[in-house]
Design a protein around this motif. Structure first.
Motif, PDB file in Angstrom:
ATOM      1  N   ARG B 784      -3.614  -2.460   7.041  1.00  0.00           N
ATOM      2  CA  ARG B 784      -2.490  -1.601   6.668  1.00  0.00           C
ATOM      3  C   ARG B 784      -2.953  -0.361   5.906  1.00  0.00           C
ATOM      4  O   ARG B 784      -2.141   0.304   5.254  1.00  0.00           O
ATOM      5  CB  ARG B 784      -1.499  -2.394   5.811  1.00  0.00           C
ATOM      6  CG  ARG B 784      -0.789  -3.451   6.625  1.00  0.00           C
ATOM      7  CD  ARG B 784       0.131  -4.260   5.761  1.00  0.00           C
ATOM      8  NE  ARG B 784       1.336  -3.517   5.391  1.00  0.00           N
ATOM      9  CZ  ARG B 784       2.310  -4.035   4.658  1.00  0.00           C
ATOM     10  NH1 ARG B 784       2.215  -5.272   4.236  1.00  0.00           N
ATOM     11  NH2 ARG B 784       3.375  -3.329   4.349  1.00  0.00           N
ATOM     12  N   GLU B 787      -0.922   2.781   6.792  1.00  0.00           N
ATOM     13  CA  GLU B 787       0.434   2.763   6.247  1.00  0.00           C
ATOM     14  C   GLU B 787       0.428   3.041   4.747  1.00  0.00           C
ATOM     15  O   GLU B 787       1.228   3.823   4.226  1.00  0.00           O
ATOM     16  CB  GLU B 787       1.050   1.390   6.530  1.00  0.00           C
ATOM     17  CG  GLU B 787       2.432   1.210   5.941  1.00  0.00           C
ATOM     18  CD  GLU B 787       2.750  -0.260   5.718  1.00  0.00           C
ATOM     19  OE1 GLU B 787       2.182  -1.086   6.460  1.00  0.00           O
ATOM     20  OE2 GLU B 787       3.530  -0.563   4.798  1.00  0.00           O
ATOM     21  N   MET B 788      -0.555   2.421   4.060  1.00  0.00           N
ATOM     22  CA  MET B 788      -0.574   2.569   2.619  1.00  0.00           C
ATOM     23  C   MET B 788      -0.994   3.982   2.228  1.00  0.00           C
ATOM     24  O   MET B 788      -0.500   4.524   1.241  1.00  0.00           O
ATOM     25  CB  MET B 788      -1.499   1.523   2.004  1.00  0.00           C
ATOM     26  CG  MET B 788      -0.855   0.147   2.066  1.00  0.00           C
ATOM     27  SD  MET B 788      -1.660  -1.078   1.090  1.00  0.00           S
ATOM     28  CE  MET B 788      -3.147  -1.292   1.984  1.00  0.00           C
ATOM     29  N   ARG B 791       1.959   5.970   2.368  1.00  0.00           N
ATOM     30  CA  ARG B 791       2.797   5.707   1.201  1.00  0.00           C
ATOM     31  C   ARG B 791       2.312   6.494  -0.013  1.00  0.00           C
ATOM     32  O   ARG B 791       3.107   7.071  -0.752  1.00  0.00           O
ATOM     33  CB  ARG B 791       2.771   4.217   0.851  1.00  0.00           C
ATOM     34  CG  ARG B 791       3.715   3.397   1.699  1.00  0.00           C
ATOM     35  CD  ARG B 791       3.551   1.929   1.345  1.00  0.00           C
ATOM     36  NE  ARG B 791       4.249   1.097   2.298  1.00  0.00           N
ATOM     37  CZ  ARG B 791       5.279   0.330   1.980  1.00  0.00           C
ATOM     38  NH1 ARG B 791       5.731   0.292   0.729  1.00  0.00           N
ATOM     39  NH2 ARG B 791       5.887  -0.390   2.890  1.00  0.00           N
ATOM     40  N   VAL B 792       0.976   6.474  -0.213  1.00  0.00           N
ATOM     41  CA  VAL B 792       0.433   7.195  -1.363  1.00  0.00           C
ATOM     42  C   VAL B 792       0.732   8.684  -1.211  1.00  0.00           C
ATOM     43  O   VAL B 792       1.132   9.355  -2.166  1.00  0.00           O
ATOM     44  CB  VAL B 792      -1.083   6.948  -1.489  1.00  0.00           C
ATOM     45  CG1 VAL B 792      -1.669   7.828  -2.579  1.00  0.00           C
ATOM     46  CG2 VAL B 792      -1.341   5.488  -1.805  1.00  0.00           C
ATOM     47  N   LEU B 794       3.132   9.969   0.141  1.00  0.00           N
ATOM     48  CA  LEU B 794       4.552  10.201  -0.117  1.00  0.00           C
ATOM     49  C   LEU B 794       4.920   9.923  -1.572  1.00  0.00           C
ATOM     50  O   LEU B 794       6.087   9.945  -1.939  1.00  0.00           O
ATOM     51  CB  LEU B 794       5.410   9.335   0.804  1.00  0.00           C
ATOM     52  CG  LEU B 794       5.333   9.727   2.282  1.00  0.00           C
ATOM     53  CD1 LEU B 794       6.173   8.780   3.123  1.00  0.00           C
ATOM     54  CD2 LEU B 794       5.794  11.159   2.494  1.00  0.00           C
ATOM     55  N   ALA B 796       3.701   7.086  -3.653  1.00  0.00           N
ATOM     56  CA  ALA B 796       3.593   5.745  -4.216  1.00  0.00           C
ATOM     57  C   ALA B 796       2.424   5.692  -5.185  1.00  0.00           C
ATOM     58  O   ALA B 796       1.390   6.315  -4.966  1.00  0.00           O
ATOM     59  CB  ALA B 796       3.395   4.728  -3.101  1.00  0.00           C
ATOM     60  N   ASP B 800       2.188   0.320  -7.244  1.00  0.00           N
ATOM     61  CA  ASP B 800       3.133  -0.084  -6.199  1.00  0.00           C
ATOM     62  C   ASP B 800       2.406  -0.779  -5.064  1.00  0.00           C
ATOM     63  O   ASP B 800       2.879  -1.772  -4.505  1.00  0.00           O
ATOM     64  CB  ASP B 800       3.878   1.135  -5.655  1.00  0.00           C
ATOM     65  CG  ASP B 800       4.692   1.805  -6.747  1.00  0.00           C
ATOM     66  OD1 ASP B 800       5.087   1.080  -7.688  1.00  0.00           O
ATOM     67  OD2 ASP B 800       4.909   3.029  -6.662  1.00  0.00           O
ATOM     68  N   LEU B 801       1.236  -0.235  -4.719  1.00  0.00           N
ATOM     69  CA  LEU B 801       0.486  -0.811  -3.605  1.00  0.00           C
ATOM     70  C   LEU B 801       0.022  -2.223  -3.925  1.00  0.00           C
ATOM     71  O   LEU B 801       0.156  -3.140  -3.112  1.00  0.00           O
ATOM     72  CB  LEU B 801      -0.720   0.068  -3.273  1.00  0.00           C
ATOM     73  CG  LEU B 801      -0.406   1.424  -2.666  1.00  0.00           C
ATOM     74  CD1 LEU B 801      -1.681   2.120  -2.269  1.00  0.00           C
ATOM     75  CD2 LEU B 801       0.520   1.280  -1.479  1.00  0.00           C
ATOM     76  N   LEU B 804       2.744  -4.602  -3.861  1.00  0.00           N
ATOM     77  CA  LEU B 804       3.123  -4.867  -2.471  1.00  0.00           C
ATOM     78  C   LEU B 804       2.302  -6.044  -1.927  1.00  0.00           C
ATOM     79  O   LEU B 804       2.831  -6.975  -1.314  1.00  0.00           O
ATOM     80  CB  LEU B 804       2.847  -3.623  -1.633  1.00  0.00           C
ATOM     81  CG  LEU B 804       3.194  -3.682  -0.150  1.00  0.00           C
ATOM     82  CD1 LEU B 804       4.675  -3.440   0.047  1.00  0.00           C
ATOM     83  CD2 LEU B 804       2.382  -2.660   0.631  1.00  0.00           C
TER      84      LEU B 804
END
Lengths: 103, 880
Positions: B784, B787-788, B791-792, B794, B796, B800-801, B804
């Motif tokens: 992932r 995806e992560m 996220r970062v 965006l 995050a 948060d990671l 998760l």
């Protein structure tokens, strides 16, 4: 760089051959390296043309009623290689027992 | 030529075929020449062993010619093996984790199987061809079991012609007067042809034979000879007093010889120490009047018959012949009776349901651990196959058929299982040697165990490899090549999640059960706190070993009590039919108000000799205790416990009322209740607190325990008890002697074993589950990444990671926890008989295990979560 890369142990074995240790097991005795290291190194050295090998005379083997032994000798290329290597890695020479000189 | 030289040349010769053909002859002569010229010694062996590296070197320098067309058959398989070996050595972490997981499971099952093998499959030690041996007995309604009498032995010996010979034996407990201390041992009384029928040969001296007649001879076991005389040969000609009768040692049985049947399992298994001729039985044993009632095989009259089938006679033929021979029936008995023949089979036990249950338990739990190991390896394999999806897609697009790839992947899992199996077999050589202390017969790693291990390896290799292999080769070709990310925890990985959930559940199951058993143990240690067992010692003995008459036995017991009570520091002593904490026969009673079909009721308690109430530390809460006058003659008074007093439901005060009592028979003796004792779980660990006590015995028991209450440490009185008993009769062996606390610990030992065994297995399983969780989480983080990173990008934060990932792990752990808890509750309900005073849903056991699981889950997830938190989004996204 066209000359093949040799490991320390291969150099060490080459050194032993140069000092007149002819047979595989004699080289092991002199270098204290295990058979699993010495023989592969000899194969590599031979494939690069640094050492050459030949059977001992039949007569000698027959006298002791045993199979022939293979003896190894330095080639001209091997001697050149050793000179280059010795100037580069003095430590290898120093590692060797001095009194081992014989031929 | 020396041994080392010969060995060295054997090693080198075996490697010759692997040298590339062009240089093979030279290689061979060179190595053999060197070995021949070298000095012999261990060094030479090491050098010969190193030659395999030279083989590899030769192969590297002179590669085998590339094949042009795909070759099937052996050559193709050899290539596959090489490819697989390279593949598994490329990911050593995976291999290590999978090998560790599997080898624990395989070692556990192999060890358990070696025990099963010894008990049910291996032929008996020292017995020639036990499959040709059969048991012969009379089946009759009045007889019950498979025992035969002395007369029927003669009868069958004369009438059954399907045997080359028929022999008889019976197992008895005897007092062996070994040098130093008399001890209780197991002896087998055998017919003179016993050893010849069994085909046994002596380890030293000679075995018993027909010509011996009534000479006082004995054959001792190998262990006995070694432990008492140093060696089998040294034992020959020595004298051993058995039940007071001196016997000459004629021979020593072969090592591990136990005869054809053993009773009891584990440490209580009866391994016979000696074999004596049956002709000596009247001199060795006390005549017993009550033989039929006692149904015990130890009386010397009831015997087991073993026959060896004549060559060429099948068991069916022998059975048919036996059915045609009228059995020997004692006069005066009625009902159907017939002779029956059953094959002895292998192993020292009758293959009864009991053995099957023990075997099932012994194999069941290791199989659970193996299942966990398998799930774990499958998990790792799935994660790895997914990581290799690009490689597999390349293979397929180059035209490899799916079958070939599946075969390749299966070969890899089989190789992993093979490595694990090899380690496991090496390990089980050690673990089976641990078993020897618990087994009546040795349980070595023999060909059956090896075959079992091999089968286990094959099955586990396929079991954990097939699903990942099929999954990895499914689907379209282009998707994995594009390496588009974000195929995380949906659909595809539900299987992976399921595996984690199931292994968490399994380890929880084992741990909760272990927790319940150790809680039970805790409760058991609490037993007796109401009646202070800290100042109680007890010794058990059996006077029937020495052929005491009832009158002499009674006198012995009275003398023993008198001397003990006269000893300073002794508060009270009592002769009781049972040991502290073991089950008691109890009493029957009938009140005046009794109703119901059965004319009496049953209660715990008893009628001991001497001051039992004081010795046991029972508190009288109402009324009075027993007086010296009460203890004379037939009991006239009784004490009841509070619970029994309630259960009797007597109108008004129970003290002063009269009831009928008896010991196991219909109550006939009228006694008056003079007092009420406090409730205590008295005899057995799980006994109900209802109890009644009488002041003097109703009958004489040759087997008894003497209970002694002391002022000080009860351990100090133990030598005195031994001394007094020896003064009364030096031949009498003490069966067991110890403080009440040590008796309690012995009684609870099985539960302790179960608890610690389950706990150990559970911890191992939890460790494996943790490793599995770690593997899955690492894989998740890796797959992932993309995806992560998004996220970062965006916004995050690292926290948060990681939360998760931790959340993901917890989401897998919780259903496993719940499922395991439910399974454990079910299993505990089944095992409730062994859980004393602990509810199957014990909050402490469940809570503790849940906490442990959460700690392991978080520890397993920590590293992957940190990896997620440290993710560099730019670098990750650039790589796509």
């Amino acid at each position: 760089m066209s000359e093949p890369a040799l490991s320390y142990t291969a150099l060490f074995v080459l050194q032993a051959v140069a000092r007149g240790y002819r047979f595989g097991f004699d080289i092991m005795d002199a270098t204290q390296l295990p058979s699993g290291t010495v023989y592969p190194a000899l194969r590599r050295l031979e494939s690069f043309g640094f050492v050459e090998s030949a059977w001992e005379e039949d007569a000698r083997a027959r006298k002791h009623a045993r199979p022939r032994r293979r003896n190894y000798q330095l080639t001209a290329a091997g001697r050149r290689m050793l000179t280059v290597a010795n100037s580069r890695y003095r430590a290898v020479q120093a590692l060797f027992p001095q009194k081992a000189e014989r031929s | 030529m020396s041994v080392t030289k010969r060995l060295a040349s054997v090693i080198v010769r075996t490697l010759v075929p692997f040298v590339p053909a062009p240089s093979r002859a030279r290689w061979r002569e060179e190595w053999l020449g060197e070995i021949d010229a070298a000095a012999p010694g261990r060094e030479l062996l090491w050098r010969a062993c190193g030659s395999w590296r030279d083989v590899l070197a030769c192969r590297r320098l002179m590669p085998a010619p590339r094949r042009e067309t795909p070759v099937f058959g052996l050559r193709g398989i050899a290539d596959d093996v090489r490819y697989s070996a390279r593949a598994i050595s490329r990911s050593p972490g995976f291999t290590l984790a999978a090998v560790a997981s599997l080898s624990i499971g395989i070692a556990a099952t192999t060890t358990a199987f070696s025990a099963v093998n010894a008990l049910l499959l291996r032929s008996l030690p020292g017995v020639a061809d036990s499959t040709r041996l059969v048991h012969v007995f009379t089946v009759a309604a009045w007889l019950g079991g498979g025992m035969s009498s002395e007369r029927s032995y003669q009868h069958y010996k004369d009438s059954l012609t399907s045997f080359s010979d028929l022999t008889a034996y019976s197992t008895v407990e005897v007092a062996i007067g070994t040098p130093g201390e008399p001890a209780v041992g197991t002896a087998v009384l055998v017919a003179p042809n016993y050893f010849s029928v069994l085909g046994t040969t002596a380890a030293a001296g000679r075995l018993l034979q027909e010509a011996d007649g009534t000479q006082p001879l004995v054959v001792v076991s190998h262990d006995f000879a070694v432990s008492h005389f140093g060696s089998p040969a040294a034992a020959i000609g020595q004298v051993v007093p058995v039940n007071g009768l001196p016997l000459d040692i004629a021979g020593v049985a072969p090592r591990s010889f136990v005869g054809v049947r053993v009773t009891g399992l584990g440490e209580s298994a009866s391994r016979p120490q000696l074999w004596a001729p049956r002709s000596l039985r009247t001199m060795l044993l006390a005549p017993r009047a009550d033989l039929i009632n006692r149904s015990a095989p130890g009386d010397g009259t009831w015997i087991s018959l073993v026959g060896r089938l004549r060559p060429g006679v099948s068991i069916a033929q022998a059975q048919a012949q036996a059915a045609s021979v009228p059995p020997h029936i004692p006069s005066g008995t009625r009902g159907e009776a017939r002779a029956q023949i059953t094959p002895l089979g292998r192993g020292p036990y009758d293959s009864t349901a009991d053995v099957a249950i023990v075997v099932g338990l012994a194999l069941g739990i290791p199989f659970i651990v193996l299942a966990i190991g398998c799930a774990n390896a499958a998990n790792l394999q799935l994660a790895r196959a997914a990581r290799r999806s690009a490689e597999i897609a390349v293979m397929r697009s180059l035209g490899a058929p799916r079958g070939a790839i599946v075969r390749q992947l299966l070969l890899e899992s089989l190789m992993v299982a093979g490595i694990a199996g090899t380690l496991a077999v090496l390990g089980s050589v050690w673990t089976t040697s641990l078993l020897d202390g618990f087994m009546p017969v040795p349980s070595p790693v023999d060909w059956r165990v090896l075959a079992f291990a091999l089968g286990t390896v094959l099955i586990t290799g396929v079991a954990f490899g097939i699903v990942p292999a099929l999954r990895a080769t499914r689907g379209d070709l282009t998707a994995p090549l594009k390496d588009s990310a974000g195929t995380a925890l949906h659909g595809r990985s539900r299987l992976r999640g399921g595996l984690i959930v199931s292994q968490v559940a399994l380890s929880i199951l084992l741990l909760v059960l272990a927790g319940l058993f150790s809680r039970t143990l805790q409760r058991l240690h609490g037993v007796g706190s109401e009646r202070d067992v800290s100042h109680l010692a007890a010794a058990s003995m059996d006077l029937s070993l020495l052929k005491y008459s009832d009158a002499r036995g009674r006198q012995f017991q009275k003398d023993l009590l008198a001397r003990l009570e006269a000893t300073p520091g002794v508060v009270a002593a009592s002769v009781v039919p049972v040991a502290p904490f073991s089950r008691a026969p109890g009493l029957t009673y009938r009140t005046a108000q009794h109703t119901g079909r059965i004319p009496y009721r049953y209660t715990n308690g008893g009628a001991p000799l001497g001051r039992f109430i004081e010795a046991a530390g029972l508190r009288v809460v109402r009324g009075r205790g027993f007086t010296e006058e009460d203890r004379q003659g037939i009991p006239k008074v009784a004490l009841v416990s509070e619970t029994l007093a309630r259960q009797m439901a007597l109108p008004g005060d129970p003290v002063g009322q009269r009831v009928l009592v008896g010991d196991g028979d219909i109550p006939k003796i009228e006694v008056e209740i003079v007092g009420i004792t406090a409730d205590v779980p008295l005899w057995a660990v799980r006994a109900d607190p209802q109890a009644m006590f009488l002041p003097s015995p109703l009958s004489y028991d040759a087997r008894f325990s003497v209970w002694v209450r002391t002022h000080n440490d009860p351990a100090l009185i133990l030598p005195t008890i031994r001394e007094i008993a020896r003064e009364l009769d030096p031949r009498l062996p003490m069966q067991r002697l110890g403080t009440a606390e040590s008796w309690r610990d012995d009684e609870t030992a099985p539960i302790r074993w179960i608890a610690s065994g389950l706990g150990l297995m559970g911890l191992l399983a939890l460790l494996l589950a943790g490793a599995g969780l770690y593997a899955v989480m690492s894989y998740l983080v890796a797959s992932r990444r993309h995806e992560m990173a998004v996220r970062v990008a965006l916004g995050a934060r690292p926290r948060d990671l990681s939360s998760l990932i931790v959340g993901q792990a917890v989401r897998l752990a919780i259903p496993g926890l719940v499922l395991g808890g439910v399974l454990a509750a079910g299993a505990a309900r089944v095992a409730r008989a062994m859980l004393f005073g602990v509810s199957p849903v014990d909050p402490l056991a469940l809570g503790g295990v849940s906490l442990l699981l959460l700690v392991v889950a978080i520890a397993a997830t920590l590293a992957p979560a940190l990896r997620a938190a440290r993710l560099d989004p730019l670098a990750t996204l650039r790589r796509q």
